[in-house]
Design an enzyme around this catalytic site. Structure first.
Site, PDB file in Angstrom:
ATOM      1  N   ARG A 134      35.610  30.933  50.409  1.00 38.51           N
ATOM      2  CA  ARG A 134      35.911  31.521  49.104  1.00 38.51           C
ATOM      3  C   ARG A 134      35.650  33.026  49.086  1.00 38.51           C
ATOM      4  NH1 ARG A 134      36.067  31.181  43.373  1.00 38.51           N
ATOM      5  NH2 ARG A 134      35.865  33.315  42.651  1.00 38.51           N
ATOM      6  N   TYR A 159      37.970  36.898  50.115  1.00 39.77           N
ATOM      7  CA  TYR A 159      38.605  37.912  49.249  1.00 39.77           C
ATOM      8  C   TYR A 159      37.579  38.955  48.825  1.00 39.77           C
ATOM      9  CZ  TYR A 159      40.493  39.431  44.601  1.00 39.77           C
ATOM     10  OH  TYR A 159      40.916  40.128  43.491  1.00 39.77           O
ATOM     11  N   ARG A 183      32.726  33.343  32.588  1.00 41.69           N
ATOM     12  CA  ARG A 183      33.531  34.538  32.837  1.00 41.69           C
ATOM     13  C   ARG A 183      33.603  35.359  31.559  1.00 41.69           C
ATOM     14  NH1 ARG A 183      32.926  32.626  37.183  1.00 41.69           N
ATOM     15  NH2 ARG A 183      34.471  32.278  38.845  1.00 41.69           N
ATOM     16  N   LEU A 196      47.747  48.143  43.621  1.00 43.21           N
ATOM     17  CA  LEU A 196      47.489  46.821  43.023  1.00 43.21           C
ATOM     18  C   LEU A 196      47.860  45.673  43.942  1.00 43.21           C
ATOM     19  CD1 LEU A 196      49.256  47.642  39.636  1.00 43.21           C
ATOM     20  CD2 LEU A 196      46.831  47.105  39.797  1.00 43.21           C
ATOM     21  N   GLU A 223      34.781  40.353  41.707  1.00 40.98           N
ATOM     22  CA  GLU A 223      34.274  39.356  42.663  1.00 40.98           C
ATOM     23  C   GLU A 223      33.419  39.971  43.763  1.00 40.98           C
ATOM     24  OE1 GLU A 223      37.281  35.616  42.511  1.00 40.98           O
ATOM     25  OE2 GLU A 223      36.007  36.000  44.213  1.00 40.98           O
TER      26      GLU A 223
END
Ligand code: NAD
Ligand code: UGA
Length: 360
Positions: free
Chosen positions: A160, A163, A236, A79, A124
């Protein structure tokens, strides 16, 4: 079954939001022997005295210590991450390191030691929807499927996506270790889990910009406007941490069904625009803190102004959870209103309601 290993599960990144809830569930009964690795133990202080739990405070880059723990484990849940959007364009090298290059040695150690890896990636990786590129309506073009949907990110200058790109690459590395070196793995793609112990409130137990729930909570406590990035039009699917942990436990319990598979874990029924989320949280705040009579304001702000240059956003992220239903027998059951109320009530309980102005 005695595997001869010291730990049934080692949770790397056990001190964060998801890790703390996973420990709560795994240590609540049964006989599992757990090891946890993190830089911080603030959110898991209540487990540190448990005989079935060994906590190692260290960085994932401390290879000797981390690799020894991996070799002594049957399963590793990974994690550890930098996963706050405000970091993607401001600490890009660290984001790529922790989420990808610094994680590769851990994946290799699992492969070499014959340890099962459960890796937490992210929704994402999907980036944007194809519908957002071609314009028009979304019909039939937004549901995200693990083994079919393309990954759509922006150019390098749109920092952005550092990640998402790092998580995409580590997923491919993990899969290649599975194909070429026999690594047994499961990849989880979480969709906006929410609940207690998420993030931090700026100025109280952290600095910077947390994820949206903590941003809005901080503003409601302080009596400042809730900031709607780019008008709050993006959407979302928020997933209650209780439902999410149910899915994680099913993945841990079903190694054969989950072998070398990727799972979306999210609640497609809980979709909302960020502007509507702001109103929902404002209404919930008034219900939970009825003594607060201050008016609640919303203010629009450009993404580049709020997060800095290089910020872009996912327009819509709705998971197809057919695979999780089929292989895990999992179905999320906590609706959006309840999930938001649970998360907000826990935060108010933890931080207090702030400097509220009494009615009358
Ligand atoms: P979190 O930030 O609360 O927890 C991450 C933990 O990793 C923290 O406790 C942090 O101290 C630890 N960590 C970071 N760098 C480390 C290092 N160098 N060495 C040791 N420990 C380190 O995040 P979370 O919300 O619990 O998310 C956990 C995982 O799930 C992450 O991989 C994240 O990308 C993924 N994820 C979470 C969500 C969500 O909804 N919370 C959504 C998508 C993906
Ligand atoms: C998050 C993070 O990248 C990760 O923690 C994780 O991998 C993933 O998504 C997830 O939770 O599934 P994102 O959903 O964009 O990304 O992060 P939030 O900070 O929760 O933002 C959600 C939306 O709210 C974005 O559109 C953002 O621009 C907006 N926002 C955020 C506001 O409008 N106002 C704010 O004050 C904060």
């Amino acid at each position: 079954m005695d595997t001869g290993k010291a730990f049934d599960i080692t949770v790397i990144g056990c001190g964060g939001f998801i890790g703390s809830h996973l420990l709560d569930r795994l240590l609540s009964g049964g006989e599992l022997r757990l090891c946890g690795i993190d830089l911080s133990s603030d959110k898991i202080a209540h487990h540190l005295d448990n005989d079935r739990f060994t906590f190692i405070r260290c960085d994932i880059h401390d290879r000797e210590v981390v690799h020894r723990a991996i070799a002594r484990s049957t399963t590793v849940v990974l994690l550890a991450a930098l996963c706050n959007p405000s970091q993607y364009n401001t600490r890009t090298l660290d984001v790529i390191d922790v989420n990808c290059s610094g994680t590769i040695p851990l994946v290799r150690a699992c492969a070499e030691s014959g340890v099962r890896l459960v890796y937490f990636s992210t929704c994402e990786v999907y980036g944007r929807t194809t519908a957002s590129l071609v314009g028009g309506d979304y019909s039939g073009r937004y549901l995200l499927r693990e083994d079919e949907s393309p990954f759509i990110l922006g150019p390098v200058s749109a920092l952005r996506w550092s990640y998402a790109c790092a998580k995409q690459l580590i997923e491919r590395v993990i899969d290649a270790f599975g194909r070429e070196q026999g690594l047994e793995y499961t990849v989880v793609r979480p969709f906006n889990f929410i609940g207690s112990r998420m993030d931090f409130l700026p100025g109280i137990d952290g600095e910077g910009v947390p994820r949206v729930l903590a941003c809005f909570l901080g503003a409601l406590r302080d009596g400042t406007p809730l900031m709607l990035v780019d008008g709050g039009r993006n959407r979302r699917c928020f997933t209650a941490i209780g439902d999410a942990i149910d899915a994680c436990v099913r993945i841990l319990d079903r190694p054969d069904a989950c072998r070398n598979r990727i799972f979306n874990i999210g609640n497609p029924a809980n979709e909302i625009t960020i502007a509507d989320l702001a109103w929902l949280m404002a209404d919930t705040w008034h219900r939970l803190v009825p003594q607060d009579s201050r008016p609640i304001a919303l203010r629009e702000v450009a993404g580049a102004e709020f997060y800095g240059q290089g910020y872009e956003d996912s327009d819509r992220r709705v998971p197809d959870i057919g695979k999780a239903q089929r292989y895990l027998g999992w179905q999320p059951s906590i609706g959006l209103d309840d999930a938001i109320e649970q998360a907000m009530a826990a935060a108010i309980d933890h931080y207090g309601p702030g400097p509220v102005q009494a009615k009358g």
